[in-house]
Design an enzyme around this catalytic site. Structure first.
Site, short mmCIF file in Angstrom:
data_model
loop_
_atom_site.label_atom_id
_atom_site.label_comp_id
_atom_site.label_asym_id
_atom_site.label_seq_id
_atom_site.Cartn_x
_atom_site.Cartn_y
_atom_site.Cartn_z
N LEU A 188 51.75 -124.91 1.28
CA LEU A 188 50.31 -125.18 0.45
C LEU A 188 49.66 -123.66 0.59
O LEU A 188 49.92 -123.13 1.53
CB LEU A 188 49.68 -126.26 1.22
CG LEU A 188 50.40 -127.64 0.96
CD1 LEU A 188 49.41 -128.69 1.84
CD2 LEU A 188 50.61 -128.11 -0.42
N ASP A 189 49.08 -123.61 -0.29
CA ASP A 189 48.13 -122.17 0.04
C ASP A 189 47.33 -122.42 0.94
O ASP A 189 46.94 -123.47 1.52
CB ASP A 189 47.10 -122.14 -1.59
CG ASP A 189 48.09 -121.83 -2.60
OD1 ASP A 189 49.26 -121.36 -2.35
OD2 ASP A 189 47.47 -122.08 -3.87
N ARG A 190 46.71 -121.20 1.53
CA ARG A 190 46.13 -121.21 2.82
C ARG A 190 44.84 -122.03 2.77
O ARG A 190 44.62 -122.65 3.67
CB ARG A 190 45.44 -119.58 2.85
CG ARG A 190 44.59 -119.45 4.12
CD ARG A 190 43.93 -118.21 4.33
NE ARG A 190 45.06 -117.08 4.21
CZ ARG A 190 45.32 -116.53 5.29
NH1 ARG A 190 44.76 -116.81 6.52
NH2 ARG A 190 46.06 -115.50 5.43
N ARG A 230 45.62 -125.57 -10.46
CA ARG A 230 44.50 -124.75 -10.64
C ARG A 230 44.38 -124.20 -11.92
O ARG A 230 43.39 -123.99 -12.47
CB ARG A 230 44.42 -123.63 -9.47
CG ARG A 230 44.37 -124.08 -8.06
CD ARG A 230 45.09 -122.77 -7.16
NE ARG A 230 44.01 -121.87 -6.96
CZ ARG A 230 44.31 -120.82 -6.02
NH1 ARG A 230 45.46 -120.69 -5.62
NH2 ARG A 230 43.48 -119.85 -6.14
#
Length: 332
Positions: free
Chosen positions: A178-180, A278
């Site tokens: 997962l992204d930060r 996104r």
């Protein structure tokens, strides 16, 4: 404007670093995303100085800490600290053994700074883990926002993978990331066989996922976004969702949770592309709140949460974060 552009560029480079760090390989041909010309352009304009590294060859035979100390002009203790952080690579591979034998002429790379900060400037703090489920084969974690999924080229010890490995007292198997700033469910394998089974389920599209996101009011009640994704040539690090470009297929179903004033949406990705959710929401005109790169409204973070994951016959759910609007989880 300059400050906003810098924030976007830094976020972009950090994501590349996070995504590619598991390769433990810094050779340029192994990092096609990190084009040397792009780095020089960013630095030339003073936009960002992301990674400062020193490339050298061992001037004498000995151990790794001695070679690093000689080349960088540091004390032996400082060299060992750099090695311990995972910031030293030998022949393109990360090496954390200060006493590793090194022959004269051996190529070595030392990462000195990331995003303008020395890699040894602060103590490594292994993040706490919130265990959702655990058995003899795997472990499911509720990842907190702000925690990287895996080590970066210059730092080992403060990623979720490091934390889970420390808890297990052996290397955990990284299945996905997962992204930060994204929170929610992540699963790790406890052994090679379990890791392979979990990874295969993801690869074959057998992992069913539900995400939650916060957007501006007015999103349709429900719908399907069937738009291919391709890199946006005008904006580094962004993906565009458009049928006009020759992109890769991407499919997302969505459902608004609440009336027309609701800001909460449930997302059901049917493919697992980079930045799919996104980019798809941005294409609809509803970028995620806090998503600076895609034009979301200002916020402390990109409000995207991996709420539920169903894989290999089991379901794991991460509670809705406190920075999200309240929701009746029974409707999910």
């Amino acid at each position: 404007m300059r400050r906003q552009f810098k924030e976007v560029i830094v976020e972009f480079i950090n994501e590349i670093v996070e995504r590619d760090a598991h390769r433990n390989d810094l050779r340029p041909e192994k990092h096609p995303l990190v084009n040397a010309c792009v780095w020089r352009l960013f630095i030339l304009f003073g936009i960002v100085s992301v990674v400062k590294r020193r490339v050298f060859t061992a001037s004498a035979s000995g151990v790794l800490s001695e070679a690093v100390s000689r080349a960088l002009g540091t004390t032996h203790t400082e060299a060992i600290a750099l090695i311990d952080r995972g910031a030293v690579y030998v022949r393109g591979k990360r090496n954390r053994s200060a006493n590793a034998p090194i022959a004269v002429g051996t190529p070595i790379v030392a990462i000195l700074e990331e995003t303008g900060q020395p890699v040894v400037s602060e103590a490594i703090q292994t993040p706490p883990i919130d265990i959702l489920y655990e058995d003899e084969e795997m472990i499911a974690i509720d990842k907190a926002p702000g925690v990287v999924s895996q080590p970066t080229p210059g730092r080992v010890g403060d990623s979720l993978l490091d934390a889970v490995s420390a808890y297990l007292r052996r290397s955990a198997g990284l299945i996905h990331r997962l992204d930060r700033q994204t929170s929610g469910v992540m699963v790790f394998g406890k052994n090679a066989a379990a890791t392979s089974r979990l990874a295969e389920a993801f690869r074959l599209g057998q992992a069913r996922k539900i995400y939650l996101a916060v957007v501006a009011p007015g999103l349709p009640v429900d719908g399907t976004i069937d738009l291919p994704l391709s890199k946006d040539p005008s904006r580094p690090g962004r993906w565009r969702a458009s049928k006009a470009a020759n992109g890769i297929s991407a499919l997302t179903h969505f459902r608004r949770l609440g009336d027309s004033n609701s800001k909460l949406v449930a997302l059901f990705p049917k493919t697992g592309r980079t930045h799919q959710l996104r980019a798809h929401l941005t294409a609809l005109g509803f970028p995620i709140d806090g998503d600076k790169r895609y034009g979301g409204s200002p916020g402390s973070r990109c409000l995207l949460h991996a709420y539920r994951l169903c894989i290999l016959g089991k379901t794991y759910t991460a509670p809705v974060p406190t920075d999200f609007p309240s929701v009746d989880e029974a409707v999910l």
